[in-house]
Motif scaffolding. Structure first.
Motif, PDB file in Angstrom:
ATOM      1  N   VAL A  89     -12.127 -17.004 -13.947  1.00  0.00           N
ATOM      2  CA  VAL A  89     -11.097 -17.932 -13.469  1.00  0.00           C
ATOM      3  C   VAL A  89     -10.515 -18.675 -14.669  1.00  0.00           C
ATOM      4  O   VAL A  89     -11.185 -18.870 -15.677  1.00  0.00           O
ATOM      5  N   GLY A  90      -9.243 -19.067 -14.552  1.00  0.00           N
ATOM      6  CA  GLY A  90      -8.634 -19.964 -15.533  1.00  0.00           C
ATOM      7  C   GLY A  90      -8.531 -21.335 -14.913  1.00  0.00           C
ATOM      8  O   GLY A  90      -8.122 -21.461 -13.754  1.00  0.00           O
ATOM      9  N   SER A  91      -8.931 -22.389 -15.639  1.00  0.00           N
ATOM     10  CA  SER A  91      -9.056 -23.705 -15.000  1.00  0.00           C
ATOM     11  C   SER A  91      -8.940 -24.830 -16.007  1.00  0.00           C
ATOM     12  O   SER A  91      -9.257 -24.667 -17.186  1.00  0.00           O
ATOM     13  N   THR A  92      -8.496 -26.011 -15.516  1.00  0.00           N
ATOM     14  CA  THR A  92      -8.564 -27.209 -16.347  1.00  0.00           C
ATOM     15  C   THR A  92      -9.871 -27.957 -16.099  1.00  0.00           C
ATOM     16  O   THR A  92     -10.120 -28.967 -16.731  1.00  0.00           O
ATOM     17  N   GLY A  93     -10.663 -27.513 -15.151  1.00  0.00           N
ATOM     18  CA  GLY A  93     -11.912 -28.240 -14.933  1.00  0.00           C
ATOM     19  C   GLY A  93     -12.625 -27.929 -13.639  1.00  0.00           C
ATOM     20  O   GLY A  93     -13.521 -27.098 -13.589  1.00  0.00           O
ATOM     21  N   ASN A  94     -12.206 -28.593 -12.531  1.00  0.00           N
ATOM     22  CA  ASN A  94     -13.022 -28.544 -11.310  1.00  0.00           C
ATOM     23  C   ASN A  94     -13.052 -27.186 -10.624  1.00  0.00           C
ATOM     24  O   ASN A  94     -14.068 -26.821 -10.037  1.00  0.00           O
ATOM     25  N   LEU A  95     -11.963 -26.421 -10.673  1.00  0.00           N
ATOM     26  CA  LEU A  95     -12.018 -25.075 -10.070  1.00  0.00           C
ATOM     27  C   LEU A  95     -13.008 -24.214 -10.861  1.00  0.00           C
ATOM     28  O   LEU A  95     -13.809 -23.480 -10.272  1.00  0.00           O
ATOM     29  N   GLY A  96     -12.971 -24.327 -12.175  1.00  0.00           N
ATOM     30  CA  GLY A  96     -13.931 -23.602 -13.011  1.00  0.00           C
ATOM     31  C   GLY A  96     -15.359 -23.976 -12.671  1.00  0.00           C
ATOM     32  O   GLY A  96     -16.251 -23.127 -12.599  1.00  0.00           O
ATOM     33  N   MET A  97     -15.574 -25.279 -12.426  1.00  0.00           N
ATOM     34  CA  MET A  97     -16.917 -25.746 -12.057  1.00  0.00           C
ATOM     35  C   MET A  97     -17.362 -25.092 -10.756  1.00  0.00           C
ATOM     36  O   MET A  97     -18.478 -24.595 -10.648  1.00  0.00           O
ATOM     37  N   SER A  98     -16.481 -25.073  -9.742  1.00  0.00           N
ATOM     38  CA  SER A  98     -16.903 -24.556  -8.438  1.00  0.00           C
ATOM     39  C   SER A  98     -17.144 -23.052  -8.488  1.00  0.00           C
ATOM     40  O   SER A  98     -18.112 -22.555  -7.919  1.00  0.00           O
ATOM     41  N   VAL A  99     -16.279 -22.321  -9.198  1.00  0.00           N
ATOM     42  CA  VAL A  99     -16.450 -20.863  -9.315  1.00  0.00           C
ATOM     43  C   VAL A  99     -17.716 -20.548 -10.109  1.00  0.00           C
ATOM     44  O   VAL A  99     -18.528 -19.697  -9.719  1.00  0.00           O
ATOM     45  N   GLY A 100     -17.903 -21.250 -11.224  1.00  0.00           N
ATOM     46  CA  GLY A 100     -19.069 -20.994 -12.075  1.00  0.00           C
ATOM     47  C   GLY A 100     -20.381 -21.294 -11.377  1.00  0.00           C
ATOM     48  O   GLY A 100     -21.321 -20.493 -11.402  1.00  0.00           O
TER      49      GLY A 100
ATOM     50  N   ASP B  33      -7.539 -16.337  -8.808  1.00  0.00           N
ATOM     51  CA  ASP B  33      -6.220 -16.677  -9.347  1.00  0.00           C
ATOM     52  C   ASP B  33      -5.699 -17.976  -8.734  1.00  0.00           C
ATOM     53  O   ASP B  33      -5.179 -17.991  -7.620  1.00  0.00           O
ATOM     54  N   ASP B  34      -5.841 -19.065  -9.478  1.00  0.00           N
ATOM     55  CA  ASP B  34      -5.465 -20.391  -8.984  1.00  0.00           C
ATOM     56  C   ASP B  34      -3.992 -20.458  -8.595  1.00  0.00           C
ATOM     57  O   ASP B  34      -3.589 -21.293  -7.796  1.00  0.00           O
ATOM     58  N   GLU B  35      -3.175 -19.580  -9.178  1.00  0.00           N
ATOM     59  CA  GLU B  35      -1.734 -19.643  -8.934  1.00  0.00           C
ATOM     60  C   GLU B  35      -1.307 -18.866  -7.681  1.00  0.00           C
ATOM     61  O   GLU B  35      -0.272 -19.156  -7.100  1.00  0.00           O
ATOM     62  N   SER B  36      -2.103 -17.869  -7.278  1.00  0.00           N
ATOM     63  CA  SER B  36      -1.606 -17.041  -6.168  1.00  0.00           C
ATOM     64  C   SER B  36      -2.687 -16.513  -5.226  1.00  0.00           C
ATOM     65  O   SER B  36      -2.484 -15.520  -4.550  1.00  0.00           O
ATOM     66  N   SER B  37      -3.830 -17.192  -5.144  1.00  0.00           N
ATOM     67  CA  SER B  37      -4.910 -16.696  -4.284  1.00  0.00           C
ATOM     68  C   SER B  37      -4.804 -17.234  -2.861  1.00  0.00           C
ATOM     69  O   SER B  37      -4.892 -18.445  -2.622  1.00  0.00           O
ATOM     70  N   GLU B  38      -4.638 -16.308  -1.905  1.00  0.00           N
ATOM     71  CA  GLU B  38      -4.636 -16.705  -0.490  1.00  0.00           C
ATOM     72  C   GLU B  38      -6.024 -17.156  -0.048  1.00  0.00           C
ATOM     73  O   GLU B  38      -6.152 -18.038   0.801  1.00  0.00           O
ATOM     74  N   LEU B  39      -7.074 -16.559  -0.625  1.00  0.00           N
ATOM     75  CA  LEU B  39      -8.440 -16.956  -0.248  1.00  0.00           C
ATOM     76  C   LEU B  39      -8.707 -18.413  -0.610  1.00  0.00           C
ATOM     77  O   LEU B  39      -9.300 -19.163   0.178  1.00  0.00           O
ATOM     78  N   LEU B  40      -8.299 -18.822  -1.812  1.00  0.00           N
ATOM     79  CA  LEU B  40      -8.474 -20.229  -2.197  1.00  0.00           C
ATOM     80  C   LEU B  40      -7.743 -21.123  -1.194  1.00  0.00           C
ATOM     81  O   LEU B  40      -8.291 -22.095  -0.678  1.00  0.00           O
ATOM     82  N   PHE B  41      -6.489 -20.778  -0.942  1.00  0.00           N
ATOM     83  CA  PHE B  41      -5.629 -21.558  -0.045  1.00  0.00           C
ATOM     84  C   PHE B  41      -6.284 -21.708   1.326  1.00  0.00           C
ATOM     85  O   PHE B  41      -6.353 -22.805   1.901  1.00  0.00           O
TER      86      PHE B  41
ATOM     87  N   LEU C 175      -2.233 -24.503 -23.145  1.00  0.00           N
ATOM     88  CA  LEU C 175      -2.189 -25.218 -21.872  1.00  0.00           C
ATOM     89  C   LEU C 175      -2.823 -24.401 -20.741  1.00  0.00           C
ATOM     90  O   LEU C 175      -3.181 -23.240 -20.916  1.00  0.00           O
ATOM     91  N   TYR C 176      -2.906 -25.030 -19.573  1.00  0.00           N
ATOM     92  CA  TYR C 176      -3.537 -24.434 -18.391  1.00  0.00           C
ATOM     93  C   TYR C 176      -3.006 -23.034 -18.071  1.00  0.00           C
ATOM     94  O   TYR C 176      -3.773 -22.104 -17.833  1.00  0.00           O
ATOM     95  N   SER C 177      -1.674 -22.863 -18.073  1.00  0.00           N
ATOM     96  CA  SER C 177      -1.098 -21.568 -17.671  1.00  0.00           C
ATOM     97  C   SER C 177      -1.543 -20.456 -18.616  1.00  0.00           C
ATOM     98  O   SER C 177      -1.702 -19.305 -18.212  1.00  0.00           O
ATOM     99  N   GLU C 178      -1.752 -20.803 -19.889  1.00  0.00           N
ATOM    100  CA  GLU C 178      -2.219 -19.799 -20.860  1.00  0.00           C
ATOM    101  C   GLU C 178      -3.673 -19.410 -20.567  1.00  0.00           C
ATOM    102  O   GLU C 178      -4.041 -18.241 -20.682  1.00  0.00           O
ATOM    103  N   ALA C 179      -4.480 -20.395 -20.183  1.00  0.00           N
ATOM    104  CA  ALA C 179      -5.887 -20.098 -19.849  1.00  0.00           C
ATOM    105  C   ALA C 179      -5.947 -19.160 -18.640  1.00  0.00           C
ATOM    106  O   ALA C 179      -6.745 -18.219 -18.600  1.00  0.00           O
ATOM    107  N   VAL C 180      -5.079 -19.420 -17.645  1.00  0.00           N
ATOM    108  CA  VAL C 180      -5.044 -18.564 -16.449  1.00  0.00           C
ATOM    109  C   VAL C 180      -4.634 -17.142 -16.845  1.00  0.00           C
ATOM    110  O   VAL C 180      -5.259 -16.158 -16.435  1.00  0.00           O
TER     111      VAL C 180
END
Length: 466
Positions: free
Chosen positions: A185-196, A257-265, A235-240
């Protein structure tokens, strides 16, 4: 070892604007100016001044025309129910009931008028800051998608059927199969924490691509659980993007994919049913006369978008949802107000995308989210970084629970929106009635020294405010 540090410098040639890219930015900025009806809103966005944008298109009768349907919401809720025995098995201390749920707490009473709400309004905090396992709203998305991935692998291999008790997934033979699987996952923080943390609990390998603005303590916690953290100087978009490319090269790797995942949504959207049952338990009526007003901090848009969509299915036109963004990274405000969605970034209008609110430091919004909420969200507003810390200090002084400074963006909502709401007939008087819920999106895992520094910063800023 999994704990080594990688820092990838982005290709500098990409960062130097060419004549072509400068011209493209100018055109996007001109298009946005033309599309945003209110010139002052556009000018304030460009100048990083606080804004309040009201969505004239908001109407829950649009729900049926959207890409995701009510059946998708029910399916997500069904999956959460199937995961309960497994969650209880893997997290007996943190989630003994197998539910990833948070409390709904009254906002300290002195803060209600201070935030700009009228005497008839009730105010609560939705404490996703204290959700089990990862102490952030991202548990509802990241953990959900990782568990869905494990479920799919087990179903495909015939190791599991949907009728089984999902505790089976925690047995050694299944864990051995899952240990060959990876998530990234690409993340600025909390999404990375939850996935990891979710992947580590299932025995899957996880790689988290983090941007330069991710907090050091989050990286340290992930590494302590055996998760590989790859740091990107950009920046964040580059990490993703880097995470996506790395995952594409590995067939056993699933990219969240934080930008386009239906499962996350969809994972986030199930929070709506939880809030509905909490309001019912508290005998709080939600109706056109007693509306529900929800303020949610917003980065790329996934969590607030999913929650907004779920709330509209639960409450229809009796709920009003507002997204809160930093003045330097108002990507969803810009995308929705201009109608350009992910075609425009905050950098295109001259902003740097930098903010102390690490989870909200996003320059380009999610197209998936914009498509699903552009006719549902009531509006957005932007907040200066100083306000985050001031609101945190006010909250703690009145005995409220700690939340990350980025969550405190929501607390600025009533005052920021007040004038704009009065100009829209249907929304007039909204701050004087109904039930107002401020969504706390992260906080319980923040180390004590960081909390103390945030609080002191807020007190310093308040003391300096005339």
């Amino acid at each position: 070892s999994h704990s080594h540090v990688l820092i990838l410098q982005q290709n500098n040639a990409m960062a130097i604007p060419t004549d072509e890219s400068a011209a493209k930015r100018r055109k996007l900025s001109t298009d946005a100016r033309a599309a945003i009806a209110d010139d002052k809103i556009f000018e304030d966005l460009c100048a990083a001044n606080p804004v309040a944008w009201i969505n004239g298109k908001a109407n829950s009768s649009n729900l049926d025309a959207l890409p995701l349907k009510a059946k998708d919401l029910l399916e997500a809720q069904g999956r959460w129910d199937r995961f309960r025995p497994l969650l209880a098995k893997l997290f007996p201390q943190e989630a003994p009931s197998g539910r990833i749920a948070s409390e709904l707490e009254p906002l300290p009473s002195k803060l209600v008028p201070a935030l700009g709400l009228g005497p008839q309004a009730k105010a609560f905090v939705k404490c996703d800051s204290h959700l089990p396992v990862c102490a952030s709203v991202k548990a509802r998305g990241g953990l959900f998608e990782v568990f869905c991935r494990a479920e799919n692998v087990c179903l495909e291999r015939g190791l599991l059927s949907r009728e089984d008790n999902y505790e089976k997934v925690a047995t050694p033979s299944v864990r051995e199969v899952l240990s060959e699987q990876e998530v990234a996952v690409g993340s600025t923080g909390n999404l990375g924490m939850s996935v990891g943390l979710a992947a580590a609990s299932l025995g899957m390998k996880a790689t988290i691509h983090m941007s330069a603005d991710a907090k050091a303590w989050k990286k340290k916690l992930l590494r302590s659980r055996g998760v590989e953290v790859v740091e990107h100087a950009g920046l964040y978009s580059e990490a993703v993007e880097q995470g996506r490319l790395a995952a594409e090269a590995n067939p056993k790797c699933h990219f969240v994919d934080d930008e386009s995942s239906e499962l996350l949504f969809l994972g986030y959207s199930a929070a709506a049913a939880e809030l509905k049952s909490q309001l019912e338990e508290a005998n709080i009526e939600v109706s056109p006369e007693n509306p529900l007003v929800v303020y949610i901090p917003c980065g790329v848009g996934g969590a607030p978008g999913g929650i907004c969509w779920g709330l509209k299915h639960a409450f229809g036109d009796s709920v009003f949802v507002f997204f809160a963004e930093p003045t330097h990274a108002p990507c969803v405000t810009l995308g929705l107000a201009s109608g350009l969605h992910d075609k425009i970034s905050v950098q295109d209008i001259g902003l740097d995308g930098k903010t102390e609110a690490d989870g909200l430091a996003v320059g380009r919004c999610s197209e998936l989210v914009c498509k699903n909420v552009e006719s549902l969200v009531s509006g957005t507003f932007t907040v200066e970084d100083s306000e985050l810390f001031e609101n945190l200090a006010r909250l703690l002084d009145e005995g409220g629970r700690f939340m990350e400074p980025s969550c405190c963006a929501g607390l600025a909502g009533p005052r920021r929106l007040a004038a704009a709401l009065e100009e829209h007939g249907a929304l007039r008087g909204l701050l004087n009635r109904g039930t107002h819920v401020f969504w706390a999106t992260g906080g319980a895992l923040v180390p004590e020294a960081e909390r103390d520094a945030f609080y002191k910063k807020g007190k310093r800023l308040l003391a300096a405010t005339p």
